[in-house]
Design an enzyme around this catalytic site. Structure first.
Site, PDB file in Angstrom:
ATOM      1  N   GLN A  81      -4.314  -5.565   6.837  1.00  0.00           N
ATOM      2  CA  GLN A  81      -5.318  -6.473   6.263  1.00  0.00           C
ATOM      3  C   GLN A  81      -5.214  -7.880   6.847  1.00  0.00           C
ATOM      4  O   GLN A  81      -5.879  -8.804   6.369  1.00  0.00           O
ATOM      5  CB  GLN A  81      -5.180  -6.536   4.729  1.00  0.00           C
ATOM      6  CG  GLN A  81      -5.347  -5.202   4.043  1.00  0.00           C
ATOM      7  CD  GLN A  81      -6.785  -4.651   4.117  1.00  0.00           C
ATOM      8  OE1 GLN A  81      -7.723  -5.361   4.479  1.00  0.00           O
ATOM      9  NE2 GLN A  81      -6.956  -3.382   3.785  1.00  0.00           N
ATOM     10  N   LYS A  84     -10.327  -1.312  10.566  1.00  0.00           N
ATOM     11  CA  LYS A  84     -10.555  -2.445   9.655  1.00  0.00           C
ATOM     12  C   LYS A  84     -10.878  -3.717  10.450  1.00  0.00           C
ATOM     13  O   LYS A  84     -11.212  -4.747   9.866  1.00  0.00           O
ATOM     14  CB  LYS A  84      -9.324  -2.687   8.784  1.00  0.00           C
ATOM     15  CG  LYS A  84      -9.002  -1.506   7.854  1.00  0.00           C
ATOM     16  CD  LYS A  84      -7.790  -1.826   7.021  1.00  0.00           C
ATOM     17  CE  LYS A  84      -7.174  -0.611   6.362  1.00  0.00           C
ATOM     18  NZ  LYS A  84      -8.010   0.019   5.342  1.00  0.00           N
ATOM     19  N   CYS A 118      -4.963   2.528  -3.587  1.00  0.00           N
ATOM     20  CA  CYS A 118      -3.717   3.059  -3.002  1.00  0.00           C
ATOM     21  C   CYS A 118      -2.548   2.102  -3.213  1.00  0.00           C
ATOM     22  O   CYS A 118      -1.675   1.953  -2.337  1.00  0.00           O
ATOM     23  CB  CYS A 118      -3.863   3.386  -1.518  1.00  0.00           C
ATOM     24  SG  CYS A 118      -5.129   4.598  -1.179  1.00  0.00           S
ATOM     25  N   ASP A 133       3.356  -4.749   7.978  1.00  0.00           N
ATOM     26  CA  ASP A 133       2.108  -3.996   7.881  1.00  0.00           C
ATOM     27  C   ASP A 133       0.967  -5.016   7.934  1.00  0.00           C
ATOM     28  O   ASP A 133       0.715  -5.740   6.975  1.00  0.00           O
ATOM     29  CB  ASP A 133       2.109  -3.210   6.558  1.00  0.00           C
ATOM     30  CG  ASP A 133       0.750  -2.613   6.228  1.00  0.00           C
ATOM     31  OD1 ASP A 133      -0.226  -2.872   6.955  1.00  0.00           O
ATOM     32  OD2 ASP A 133       0.666  -1.884   5.217  1.00  0.00           O
ATOM     33  N   HIS A 173       0.871  -1.177   0.000  1.00  0.00           N
ATOM     34  CA  HIS A 173       0.000   0.000   0.000  1.00  0.00           C
ATOM     35  C   HIS A 173       0.917   1.239   0.000  1.00  0.00           C
ATOM     36  O   HIS A 173       2.038   1.185   0.501  1.00  0.00           O
ATOM     37  CB  HIS A 173      -0.820  -0.061   1.297  1.00  0.00           C
ATOM     38  CG  HIS A 173      -1.858   0.985   1.447  1.00  0.00           C
ATOM     39  ND1 HIS A 173      -1.572   2.260   1.898  1.00  0.00           N
ATOM     40  CD2 HIS A 173      -3.198   0.954   1.241  1.00  0.00           C
ATOM     41  CE1 HIS A 173      -2.695   2.962   1.954  1.00  0.00           C
ATOM     42  NE2 HIS A 173      -3.699   2.199   1.561  1.00  0.00           N
TER      43      HIS A 173
HETATM   44  N1  C6P Z   1      -6.218   0.312   3.003  1.00  0.00           N
HETATM   45  C1  C6P Z   1      -8.078  -0.009   1.494  1.00  0.00           C
HETATM   46  O1  C6P Z   1      -9.179   0.285   1.018  1.00  0.00           O
HETATM   47  P1  C6P Z   1      -4.952   3.486   7.358  1.00  0.00           P
HETATM   48  O2  C6P Z   1      -5.537   4.338   6.288  1.00  0.00           O
HETATM   49  O3  C6P Z   1      -3.814   4.170   8.044  1.00  0.00           O
HETATM   50  O4  C6P Z   1      -5.952   2.919   8.308  1.00  0.00           O
HETATM   51  O5  C6P Z   1      -4.360   2.184   6.619  1.00  0.00           O
HETATM   52  C2  C6P Z   1      -3.447   2.313   5.567  1.00  0.00           C
HETATM   53  C3  C6P Z   1      -3.165   0.968   4.993  1.00  0.00           C
HETATM   54  C4  C6P Z   1      -1.899   0.417   5.108  1.00  0.00           C
HETATM   55  N2  C6P Z   1      -1.617  -0.822   4.676  1.00  0.00           N
HETATM   56  C5  C6P Z   1      -2.558  -1.587   4.100  1.00  0.00           C
HETATM   57  C6  C6P Z   1      -2.197  -2.974   3.665  1.00  0.00           C
HETATM   58  C7  C6P Z   1      -3.851  -1.081   3.923  1.00  0.00           C
HETATM   59  O6  C6P Z   1      -4.789  -1.854   3.366  1.00  0.00           O
HETATM   60  C8  C6P Z   1      -4.163   0.239   4.352  1.00  0.00           C
HETATM   61  C9  C6P Z   1      -5.520   0.834   4.109  1.00  0.00           C
HETATM   62  C10 C6P Z   1      -7.571   0.747   2.691  1.00  0.00           C
HETATM   63  O7  C6P Z   1      -7.395  -0.909   1.023  1.00  0.00           O
HETATM   64  C11 C6P Z   1      -7.713   2.228   2.515  1.00  0.00           C
HETATM   65  S1  C6P Z   1      -6.676   2.864   1.247  1.00  0.00           S
END
Ligand code: C6P
Length: 406
Positions: A202, A225, A364, A199, A121
């Site tokens: 997910q 999430k 993203c 990270d 991401h």
């Molecule tokens: N992905 C998606 O629709 P935040 O925004 O800080 O909570 O998470 C960022 C982020 C970082 N790593 C991974 C693997 C992610 O999936 C995400 C967030 C969302 O896929 C919003 S772009």
């Protein structure tokens, strides 16, 4: 016993119509819905406790502190961290990675190397690029094959004394591919002294995380999430490294002593928690961990895997539908396009008209889209409350979109 209706009853938001049709919420990788237990924990804090933490001697402040620290211990258990002070509250994955990229500035020098992967991401790319700009370090990127599987022999070939950091996701948000982080960590431990960041944005919503078993140095994820409120998240770090790392933000909460001559920092975890935290959100994050554990990781995983398998099988019955990462081990996500229909958002708009929420676009993860030479995909992502009937509605919707757009 896994009782889907009992679970759905805990999510009042699901019981509504969108555009005259029952809502089918399949955008859980972007954010999950919140169960009553989480909403109640948040509301209870604001209706009965609301006070700042770690500073007041009055009863409400002490209660707020106790509740938030209890939540920290719940998260410690949730990820099996050795100590509660290794669990740092953040605003989410993005903040956790930025914290690390900033605090690790002195860990890198010119020509050192950071390994990330093609499946990241933007949150796990851009902060490291910014760190490279500050230090002169270089990014190296683990390639993928046409199924979105990481080519980890690249890690073995590229590890050297220059490798100071490896940061990869546990599960790809764009494809749902589960990455072999255990193998990457084992390789890194054998051949380098690189720090390892995972990270888990997910992964935390879908399967049991055990940071001690993984042996990563840092693990980051977002609360929203995994059924908790937005603006919450966790950075886990190993005690020894957290102690050596300088703080990210300066301000209240994070000092031991402060004078104009010299400031000393608070002990862990507060050194990394400057300013008033999101107390209600952090308490509700603990309730979200309880919610997942009350279902049981194995039940949750079995249900979500069955949904994914069913969705994949049904979608592939449609002519000209391509699933990205089809052959890879995946969780929670099916990402696809229809042949001859170049704009994924057109499909998303038709699905929305019949009450189905999916995400469309690059998610993203522009490098992944560039690899597959596409602008974006349609992504359906699952949570524990989704049903097989909802998958049927999705598949019918996609069939309809295909008819309308081709
Ligand atoms: N992905 C998606 O629709 P935040 O925004 O800080 O909570 O998470 C960022 C982020 C970082 N790593 C991974 C693997 C992610 O999936 C995400 C967030 C969302 O896929 C919003 S772009």
């Amino acid at each position: 016993m896994f009782d889907i209706q009992h679970i759905r009853n805990q999510f009042p938001i699901l019981d509504q119509s969108v555009n005259g049709k029952p809502l089918v919420y399949l955008d859980n990788a972007a954010t999950s819905q919140k169960p009553l237990a989480v909403l109640n924990a948040w509301q209870k804090y604001y209706t009965e406790i609301n006070a700042n933490v770690h500073r007041g001697i009055h009863t409400l402040s002490q209660l707020a502190t106790e509740e938030m620290e209890l939540s920290r211990r719940k998260i410690q258990k949730f990820i099996n961290a050795e100590h509660d002070f290794e669990v740092i509250f953040t605003r989410g994955t993005t903040e956790g990675i930025n914290l690390l990229a900033y605090s690790l500035t002195a860990w890198l020098k010119k020509d050192d190397e950071i390994i990330i992967s093609y499946l990241e991401h933007h949150s796990n790319i851009v902060p490291w690029q910014m760190l490279c700009e500050r230090t002169g370090a270089k990014l190296k990127v683990i390639p993928i094959d046409s199924d979105g599987i990481l080519q980890i022999d690249f890690v073995e070939k590229n590890l050297s004394e220059k490798t100071r950091l490896i940061s990869v996701n546990h599960v790809s948000n764009a494809l749902g591919v589960v990455n072999p982080v255990e193998e990457i960590i084992a390789l890194a431990r054998k051949n380098s002294d690189a720090l390892i960041v995972i990270d888990g944005a997910q992964a935390a919503p879908h399967f049991k995380i055990d940071v001690q078993q993984l042996d990563c140095d840092f693990y980051v994820f977002s609360g929203h999430k995994m059924y908790a409120p937005m603006g919450t998240g966790i950075l886990y770090g190993k005690e020894k490294i957290l102690r050596e790392l300088p703080p990210f933000h300066g301000g209240g909460e994070m000092i031991a002593t402060c004078s104009f001559d010299k400031t000393t920092y608070a002990d862990l975890p507060f050194k990394f928690e400057a300013g008033t935290p999101n107390v209600g959100g952090n308490i509700a994050l603990g309730a979200a961990a309880d919610f997942i554990e009350s279902i049981g990781h194995q039940h949750l995983q079995n249900h979500e895997n069955a949904l994914l398998e069913y969705a994949q099988q049904k979608l592939l019955e449609l002519d000209g539908l391509r699933i990205y990462g089809e052959k890879a081990t995946r969780t929670g996500v099916v990402s696809f396009n229809l042949e001859g229909i170049g704009i994924a958002s057109d499909v998303g708009m038709i699905l929305n008209k019949i009450g189905i929420a999916v995400r469309t676009g690059h998610h993203c993860t522009q490098p992944i889209m560039a690899f597959f030479e596409i602008a974006g995909t349609v992504r359906a992502s699952f949570a524990v409350y989704n049903t097989f009937e909802e998958i049927d509605i999705l598949v019918e919707g996609v069939r309809k979109a295909q008819r309308m757009l081709s």
